[in-house]
Every structure is written in structure tokens, then in C-alpha cells.
Write a protein that holds these residues in place. Sequence first.
Motif, PDB file in Angstrom:
ATOM      1  N   LEU A  94       0.835  -1.184   0.000  1.00  0.00           N
ATOM      2  CA  LEU A  94       0.000   0.000   0.000  1.00  0.00           C
ATOM      3  C   LEU A  94       0.876   1.242   0.000  1.00  0.00           C
ATOM      4  O   LEU A  94       2.077   1.163   0.246  1.00  0.00           O
ATOM      5  CB  LEU A  94      -0.961  -0.007   1.203  1.00  0.00           C
ATOM      6  CG  LEU A  94      -0.370  -0.111   2.611  1.00  0.00           C
ATOM      7  CD1 LEU A  94       0.094   1.242   3.132  1.00  0.00           C
ATOM      8  CD2 LEU A  94      -1.416  -0.689   3.544  1.00  0.00           C
ATOM      9  N   VAL A  95       0.264   2.370  -0.299  1.00  0.00           N
ATOM     10  CA  VAL A  95       0.949   3.652  -0.248  1.00  0.00           C
ATOM     11  C   VAL A  95       0.320   4.469   0.867  1.00  0.00           C
ATOM     12  O   VAL A  95      -0.899   4.622   0.937  1.00  0.00           O
ATOM     13  CB  VAL A  95       0.838   4.409  -1.595  1.00  0.00           C
ATOM     14  CG1 VAL A  95       1.368   5.830  -1.461  1.00  0.00           C
ATOM     15  CG2 VAL A  95       1.579   3.664  -2.688  1.00  0.00           C
ATOM     16  N   ASN A  96       1.179   4.969   1.755  1.00  0.00           N
ATOM     17  CA  ASN A  96       0.742   5.899   2.797  1.00  0.00           C
ATOM     18  C   ASN A  96       1.108   7.289   2.288  1.00  0.00           C
ATOM     19  O   ASN A  96       2.286   7.632   2.181  1.00  0.00           O
ATOM     20  CB  ASN A  96       1.447   5.605   4.121  1.00  0.00           C
ATOM     21  CG  ASN A  96       0.992   6.527   5.237  1.00  0.00           C
ATOM     22  OD1 ASN A  96       0.287   7.506   5.023  1.00  0.00           O
ATOM     23  ND2 ASN A  96       1.415   6.213   6.446  1.00  0.00           N
ATOM     24  N   LYS A  97       0.099   8.078   1.961  1.00  0.00           N
ATOM     25  CA  LYS A  97       0.340   9.422   1.431  1.00  0.00           C
ATOM     26  C   LYS A  97       0.871  10.369   2.498  1.00  0.00           C
ATOM     27  O   LYS A  97       1.460  11.391   2.168  1.00  0.00           O
ATOM     28  CB  LYS A  97      -0.947   9.958   0.806  1.00  0.00           C
ATOM     29  CG  LYS A  97      -1.380   9.127  -0.388  1.00  0.00           C
ATOM     30  CD  LYS A  97      -2.699   9.583  -0.960  1.00  0.00           C
ATOM     31  CE  LYS A  97      -3.111   8.639  -2.076  1.00  0.00           C
ATOM     32  NZ  LYS A  97      -4.439   8.948  -2.575  1.00  0.00           N
ATOM     33  N   ASN A  98       0.642  10.041   3.786  1.00  0.00           N
ATOM     34  CA  ASN A  98       1.159  10.837   4.897  1.00  0.00           C
ATOM     35  C   ASN A  98       0.789  12.314   4.713  1.00  0.00           C
ATOM     36  O   ASN A  98       1.609  13.205   4.850  1.00  0.00           O
ATOM     37  CB  ASN A  98       2.677  10.647   5.012  1.00  0.00           C
ATOM     38  CG  ASN A  98       3.258  11.142   6.322  1.00  0.00           C
ATOM     39  OD1 ASN A  98       2.573  11.276   7.310  1.00  0.00           O
ATOM     40  ND2 ASN A  98       4.548  11.412   6.321  1.00  0.00           N
ATOM     41  N   ASP A  99      -0.486  12.554   4.380  1.00  0.00           N
ATOM     42  CA  ASP A  99      -0.980  13.900   4.080  1.00  0.00           C
ATOM     43  C   ASP A  99      -0.998  14.839   5.278  1.00  0.00           C
ATOM     44  O   ASP A  99      -0.876  16.047   5.117  1.00  0.00           O
ATOM     45  CB  ASP A  99      -2.409  13.841   3.526  1.00  0.00           C
ATOM     46  CG  ASP A  99      -2.465  13.282   2.124  1.00  0.00           C
ATOM     47  OD1 ASP A  99      -1.445  13.341   1.416  1.00  0.00           O
ATOM     48  OD2 ASP A  99      -3.540  12.783   1.739  1.00  0.00           O
ATOM     49  N   LYS A 100      -1.227  14.282   6.477  1.00  0.00           N
ATOM     50  CA  LYS A 100      -1.325  15.154   7.648  1.00  0.00           C
ATOM     51  C   LYS A 100      -0.894  14.396   8.890  1.00  0.00           C
ATOM     52  O   LYS A 100      -0.901  13.164   8.921  1.00  0.00           O
ATOM     53  CB  LYS A 100      -2.740  15.683   7.814  1.00  0.00           C
ATOM     54  CG  LYS A 100      -3.772  14.627   8.132  1.00  0.00           C
ATOM     55  CD  LYS A 100      -5.131  15.255   8.322  1.00  0.00           C
ATOM     56  CE  LYS A 100      -6.164  14.199   8.670  1.00  0.00           C
ATOM     57  NZ  LYS A 100      -7.425  14.784   9.023  1.00  0.00           N
TER      58      LYS A 100
END
Length: 132
Positions: A94-100
Motif C-alpha cells: 500500500l501507499v501511505n500518502k502521509n498527508d497530515k
Amino acid sequence: MAKDVKVEAKKGDKGLIDWEIDGKKAKVSRIEFDKGDNDVLVEFKLQDTTSRKLRFDTEQPIWIHENADGQCPSPGATDKQIEVVSCDDNTLKLVNKNDKESILRYQLNFVDQANKAEPCDPEFKNGGTSAQ
């Protein structure tokens, strides 16, 4: 950037499964993502030493929600920061976008040879996209 995460299923007491994530008990496991680490590929690799022939539930391998109070996500829960790339019996990418900056509670979903559900529920700590 990529993170390889070893998910170990060991035979526990009374027929239960003793889950470890990178050598830590699942209940205390926390995978941390630093501020500014965007689109991190995370690869969960199952190592099953039980006799149950565990595998990822490829239809719904992960449920996830933003929640700092320690509650497990409800069935089917998703979060826009996490995108499943692929899943087979032994590996979830999976990809963790780590947006916030946030705590993401997640549940990895497995089934055994009899199709009995066996969840594992650690968490992510996201640092966010950039320094404020």
C-alpha cells in the motif's frame, strides 16, 4: 521511499494467534512516518509459523481510520491517506500518502485454511507532508 514490515503469526495460548509486527506485539506496534515522507510504499509480508495456513484476505486486506482513542476500525473502513496497491496471500502493498499529522488505526485482515477471520490491529503515526 519504502518500508518493509514483517507480520509474524505465531501459535499463542489456547489456540489463539500471537501477532508481532517487526518484532513487537501488535497491540503496541506503531509504524512511524516522518513529516515530509510523502507517498511511502509499505509492504507487509506475512510469516506464518502456526499450523493454520494463514493468508491475507485479498478482498479486504486492511481496514483503517483516523482515530487517536485506540479503537479498531469498523468493517470496511478506509482513509484517504492509504491506497492499496496490491495484495496476494502473503504480501500486502500500500501507499501511505502521509498527508497530515495523525494516528491511523488499522486492522490487517487474514483468513485461515477454514476461512476463519483472524485480524491483527497495530497503528501508523503519520508526521504529515511538510514542516509547519
